[in-house]
Structures are given as structure tokens and as C-alpha cells.
Design a protein around this motif. Sequence first.
Motif, PDB file in Angstrom:
ATOM      1  N   UNK A   1       0.819  -1.207   0.000  1.00  0.00           N
ATOM      2  CA  UNK A   1       0.000   0.000   0.000  1.00  0.00           C
ATOM      3  C   UNK A   1       0.853   1.257   0.000  1.00  0.00           C
ATOM      4  N   UNK A   2       0.425   2.225  -0.799  1.00  0.00           N
ATOM      5  CA  UNK A   2       1.028   3.553  -0.781  1.00  0.00           C
ATOM      6  C   UNK A   2       0.050   4.514  -0.136  1.00  0.00           C
ATOM      7  N   UNK A   3       0.549   5.667   0.300  1.00  0.00           N
ATOM      8  CA  UNK A   3      -0.319   6.688   0.871  1.00  0.00           C
ATOM      9  C   UNK A   3      -1.292   7.190  -0.190  1.00  0.00           C
ATOM     10  N   UNK A   4      -2.387   7.811   0.254  1.00  0.00           N
ATOM     11  CA  UNK A   4      -3.385   8.285  -0.711  1.00  0.00           C
ATOM     12  C   UNK A   4      -2.853   9.495  -1.481  1.00  0.00           C
ATOM     13  N   UNK A   5      -3.529   9.814  -2.552  1.00  0.00           N
ATOM     14  CA  UNK A   5      -3.036  10.848  -3.472  1.00  0.00           C
ATOM     15  C   UNK A   5      -2.965  12.220  -2.822  1.00  0.00           C
ATOM     16  N   UNK A   6      -3.897  12.532  -1.918  1.00  0.00           N
ATOM     17  CA  UNK A   6      -3.857  13.833  -1.244  1.00  0.00           C
ATOM     18  C   UNK A   6      -2.632  13.937  -0.355  1.00  0.00           C
ATOM     19  N   UNK A   7      -2.336  12.850   0.357  1.00  0.00           N
ATOM     20  CA  UNK A   7      -1.161  12.842   1.210  1.00  0.00           C
ATOM     21  C   UNK A   7       0.121  12.970   0.405  1.00  0.00           C
ATOM     22  N   UNK A   8       0.183  12.277  -0.730  1.00  0.00           N
ATOM     23  CA  UNK A   8       1.357  12.363  -1.601  1.00  0.00           C
ATOM     24  C   UNK A   8       1.553  13.793  -2.087  1.00  0.00           C
ATOM     25  N   UNK A   9       0.470  14.448  -2.479  1.00  0.00           N
ATOM     26  CA  UNK A   9       0.563  15.817  -2.985  1.00  0.00           C
ATOM     27  C   UNK A   9       1.036  16.775  -1.905  1.00  0.00           C
ATOM     28  N   UNK A  10       0.540  16.623  -0.681  1.00  0.00           N
ATOM     29  CA  UNK A  10       0.962  17.501   0.411  1.00  0.00           C
ATOM     30  C   UNK A  10       2.424  17.255   0.774  1.00  0.00           C
ATOM     31  N   UNK A  11       2.857  15.980   0.744  1.00  0.00           N
ATOM     32  CA  UNK A  11       4.262  15.682   1.011  1.00  0.00           C
ATOM     33  C   UNK A  11       5.158  16.327  -0.032  1.00  0.00           C
TER      34      UNK A  11
ATOM     35  N   UNK B   1       3.801  16.035   8.319  1.00  0.00           N
ATOM     36  CA  UNK B   1       2.940  15.090   7.613  1.00  0.00           C
ATOM     37  C   UNK B   1       3.497  13.683   7.787  1.00  0.00           C
ATOM     38  N   UNK B   2       2.623  12.743   8.125  1.00  0.00           N
ATOM     39  CA  UNK B   2       3.005  11.343   8.296  1.00  0.00           C
ATOM     40  C   UNK B   2       2.246  10.487   7.286  1.00  0.00           C
ATOM     41  N   UNK B   3       2.979   9.760   6.462  1.00  0.00           N
ATOM     42  CA  UNK B   3       2.381   8.911   5.435  1.00  0.00           C
ATOM     43  C   UNK B   3       2.541   7.446   5.828  1.00  0.00           C
ATOM     44  N   UNK B   4       1.428   6.731   5.924  1.00  0.00           N
ATOM     45  CA  UNK B   4       1.476   5.307   6.237  1.00  0.00           C
ATOM     46  C   UNK B   4       1.414   4.531   4.930  1.00  0.00           C
ATOM     47  N   UNK B   5       2.484   3.789   4.633  1.00  0.00           N
ATOM     48  CA  UNK B   5       2.521   3.027   3.398  1.00  0.00           C
ATOM     49  C   UNK B   5       3.863   2.345   3.209  1.00  0.00           C
ATOM     50  N   UNK B   6       3.901   1.409   2.290  1.00  0.00           N
ATOM     51  CA  UNK B   6       5.142   0.742   1.925  1.00  0.00           C
ATOM     52  C   UNK B   6       6.130   1.760   1.370  1.00  0.00           C
ATOM     53  N   UNK B   7       7.401   1.643   1.772  1.00  0.00           N
ATOM     54  CA  UNK B   7       8.393   2.646   1.393  1.00  0.00           C
ATOM     55  C   UNK B   7       8.542   2.758  -0.119  1.00  0.00           C
ATOM     56  N   UNK B   8       8.748   1.626  -0.790  1.00  0.00           N
ATOM     57  CA  UNK B   8       8.976   1.666  -2.238  1.00  0.00           C
ATOM     58  C   UNK B   8       7.753   2.195  -2.972  1.00  0.00           C
ATOM     59  N   UNK B   9       6.570   1.694  -2.623  1.00  0.00           N
ATOM     60  CA  UNK B   9       5.341   2.126  -3.312  1.00  0.00           C
ATOM     61  C   UNK B   9       5.071   3.605  -3.067  1.00  0.00           C
ATOM     62  N   UNK B  10       5.308   4.062  -1.851  1.00  0.00           N
ATOM     63  CA  UNK B  10       5.046   5.470  -1.529  1.00  0.00           C
ATOM     64  C   UNK B  10       6.026   6.383  -2.248  1.00  0.00           C
ATOM     65  N   UNK B  11       7.311   6.024  -2.255  1.00  0.00           N
ATOM     66  CA  UNK B  11       8.291   6.856  -2.953  1.00  0.00           C
ATOM     67  C   UNK B  11       8.061   6.859  -4.458  1.00  0.00           C
TER      68      UNK B  11
END
Length: 514
Positions: free
Chosen positions: A109-119, A233-243
Motif C-alpha cells: 500500500x502507498x499513501x493516498x493521493x492527497x497525502x502524496x501531494x501535500x508531502x 505530515x506522516x504517510x502510512x505506506x510501503x516505502x517503495x510504493x510510496x516513494x
Amino acid sequence: LNGLYDAKLDHVPVVAIVGQTSRSAMGGSYQQEVDLLSLYKDVAGDYVQMVTVPEQLPNVLDRAIRVALAERAPTAIIIPSDVQELAYSGPTHAFKMVPSSLGIDWSTAAADSDGIARAAEILNAGSKVAILAGQGARGARAELEQVADLLGAGVAKALLGKDVLPDELPYVTGSIGLLGTRPSYEMMMNCDTLLTVGSSFPYTQFMPAFDQARAVQVDIDGKMIGMRYPYELNLVGDAAATLRALAPHLRRKEDRSWREGIEDNVAKWWRSMEAEAQVEADPVNPMLLFHELSSRLPENAIVTADSGSSANWYARQLKFSGDMRGSLSGNLATMGPGVPYGIGAKFGHPDRPVIVFAGDGAMQMNGLAELITVKHYWEQWSDARLIVAVLHNNDLNQVTWEMRAMEGAPKFTESQRLPEVSYEGFARSLGLGGIAVDKPEQVGPAWEQALAADRPTVLDFRTDPDVPPIPPHATFEQAKDLAKALLHGDPNSLGIVKEGLMAKAREIIPGKDS
């Protein structure tokens, strides 16, 4: 239990299968009866069960494995001795029977799109970005390199994440913390943005000041989020998928001066480490062991280190490249896992060379007995190379230095001195290889001989206990002050003054080109 607590604190999945006295004897204060459910409840608290009938076994066994993997934690199954002797019969399609099933597909799992955009917004706004990577980023090497390149960032590594990125990359600053490097410390003290990936590194004093940097954390475990630094901001997700999801939203920083400064500091640091390893000692500088191995390490080597002074030099001096793996006891920092870790590595990867660094205290506690285990199994390994490098100084050296630095107390010889033992002689008595080293010029050839050997080898290095593990934030003046304090009663004071000042001088002034 010590090994399981080691796994618990470092978030490693382990299933412990434990025996128990017969059911008929339980509750009767019988021989070897222990309340194992209570004993294991803390260390294996995510799942600990006792099997009392055969029909329980499939579900209990499968759940123990799955919970261990899902929670990255130890679990335990207790099986009384009389249950072990029962004929197996599986659960039936009946009331109060619990079946099981095989096969599991773990999501990434990766973080959601809103979280990715804010990061991305936070990271794009920074001009001096630092990345802290831990063992949770181990499967995300390519993604981490891409993000670091886009952000013009340097990457510091928590101790358990030493093998996440190779030290050959010019922007990798190495370990962080008390066992860390000066480039890591300086990067953290000067950055304006922090990205933490897969790390629960606990020592906040080695991270930016709380009002210094905007910060983002990525971790797959929601329980470990947001507790080491005031992350924006804290993103919960797999490192590779989130990056991977984050990278397209990042703007490549055109001003590379921050990155160039980091790379310059890293280059100076490695020159300093080489200079420190060459400082004369009596008889052998322990840093020289690690320095001489770095250029000789096979690309597929697995390196383990025990707790103690060997962990200092493992963290700072040893240069990882290629697909090398490394590990030690992180959060528990327990004593004695170095050789067992090495044996475990050989069972997991019998075709890869394994190198263990252990202090003589750890060897006397359990390492010598573990060599008997090596003797028993080594001929089953396709690559016979298991090298145990012993830092032989007859001193419980890490604690000696902690007493000096943290308590202001001189060495207390009565508690710190170890009896003399020939570690290479013990190895040779078992039919293993053994090499004694007591001169600096013997260090490199000893590594070459052990790496070319046809059997496991113990390298018995006579090292100087007075070489100080100086933290990266210690100044030259602090080193002098410590040396002055030691003159008031420490039996090793003169050697410490000499070695400490020489080592610090080599770190600060390693050469004319620095």
C-alpha cells in the motif's frame, strides 16, 4: 527470550515453537514446569498460544506465521510433550473447529493521493533536504536514489539501515547517532527539510532542532508514526510504493550547492576515516581491521556485528557496496548476537560469505560455544567462509568508555578486565581456521587468507583498548577535556590521551587536500 526481545525491538518476524511438560502434570509444580503463557506474553504478545489437541495445530501454526509477518514481531506456540506424541488429525467441518488455509498475497500500500501531494509540496519548498533511511527502506533502493536525486538531498542511515544504500554513493553520509558520522550530524544540524523513510531512530538530539525543519515521515507501520520528531505530515505506506508515487510530484532542484556541500563533507569524512585507521596503537588500532576489510569485502558479503565497541567501527569505518547485507542488535543492543547472527546468515544464505565482528567479552559469554555449532554444520554450506573477527583487548571496552564519557568515572578494572583466552587457538582445536594478529602490517594479509580459506576462520586481532569511540558531535576541545579528566585516576589515562587526541586530529585534519 533475549533473542526474541531482540527481534521484537527491531521489528523482525520470528516464530518460536516451545516445549512444555505433559498436560497431566501441569499445575502440580512438576519438574521443568513453567507458566510459559505468562512468560512469553510480553515478548510474543501479538500471538502466543498453547496447542492442547492436534486439531488446533493448522490454525495456530498458520496464524503464528501470519501474525509474525503482519506485525513484524515474534510469536510463540507452546506444545506440551504429550501432545507432541499424539497422532495428527486435522480440524473437521464441525462446531468449534477452526480450519486454516494456505497462501497469502501481501499488499504494498502507498499513501493516498492527497497525502502524496501535500508531502511533495513540503519537500519541493525546501532548499536543504536531508533524508533519514532505516531498515524499512531496504526494499526501496532505486526509489530512494531517485527521490534523493530529485531533491538534491543527502541520505543518512539509521544503524539497522546500513545496507539500504551503498556507501559508494557520494551523497550517502553514513550512520547517524552516537555511532554515526560527522557528515550525518552536520547535515541534520543544517537542513531545512527532513524526509524520514522506514526508520524509528530514537535519538532526537541527532535530528534537526524542532523549529528548524519541516518534516515528512513514511512508514508502513502506523504505530511507529510521528513519535520521534514533530513531523508536519506522516504517510502510512510501503516505502517503495510510496516513494514511487511521490517521485512524479517532485521538482528537480536546480541549485545543487546543498548536495555538493554534502558530497564534499562525505569525501573528507572517508579520508578522515582512513587517516584515523592508520593512527599508531598498541598493538593494533581496531579501526584498521574495518578499514582493511572494506576494500576486500566480496560484493555479496553479509556482515554482522556484536554490541560493544565493534558496533562503533562497524557503523563508521566499514564501507558497504553492491548487494552487501549487514545487521546487529539495534534497539535492544544486547550482548552476544554477533556469532549467532552469522550462523543464521549462513543457514539462510549458505552460498554467501559471512563476516562477524565480535568483542572478546561477547566471545567469552557465548561466542566460543557457538563455534562448536559452526564446527557441526559448516561442511553443509556451499560457501564455507564464515569469518569471526575478534577484537581481543581483554576489556569490556564499550562499557569502560561509557563509564568515562557518561559518568565521568575512570576505568574500574575489577569489573572490566577479562581473562586471557586464545580465540584462534580454540578455533583450531575444533578443526576450524585460526589466525593470530598482533601487528598492523598483518591485518590486510590476515583478511586475504581468511577470505581465501576453505573453512570457517577466527581472526584473533590484538587491539588497543585505549582507542576512543569519539561521537561525531564531540569537538576537539571536548576530547582534550575528557583526556584531562582521565588523568585523575584512570589506569589507561596516558594511552587514552595519546590515542584520543591523535584520532580527533586525524578526523579534523586528515590531510592537506581536505
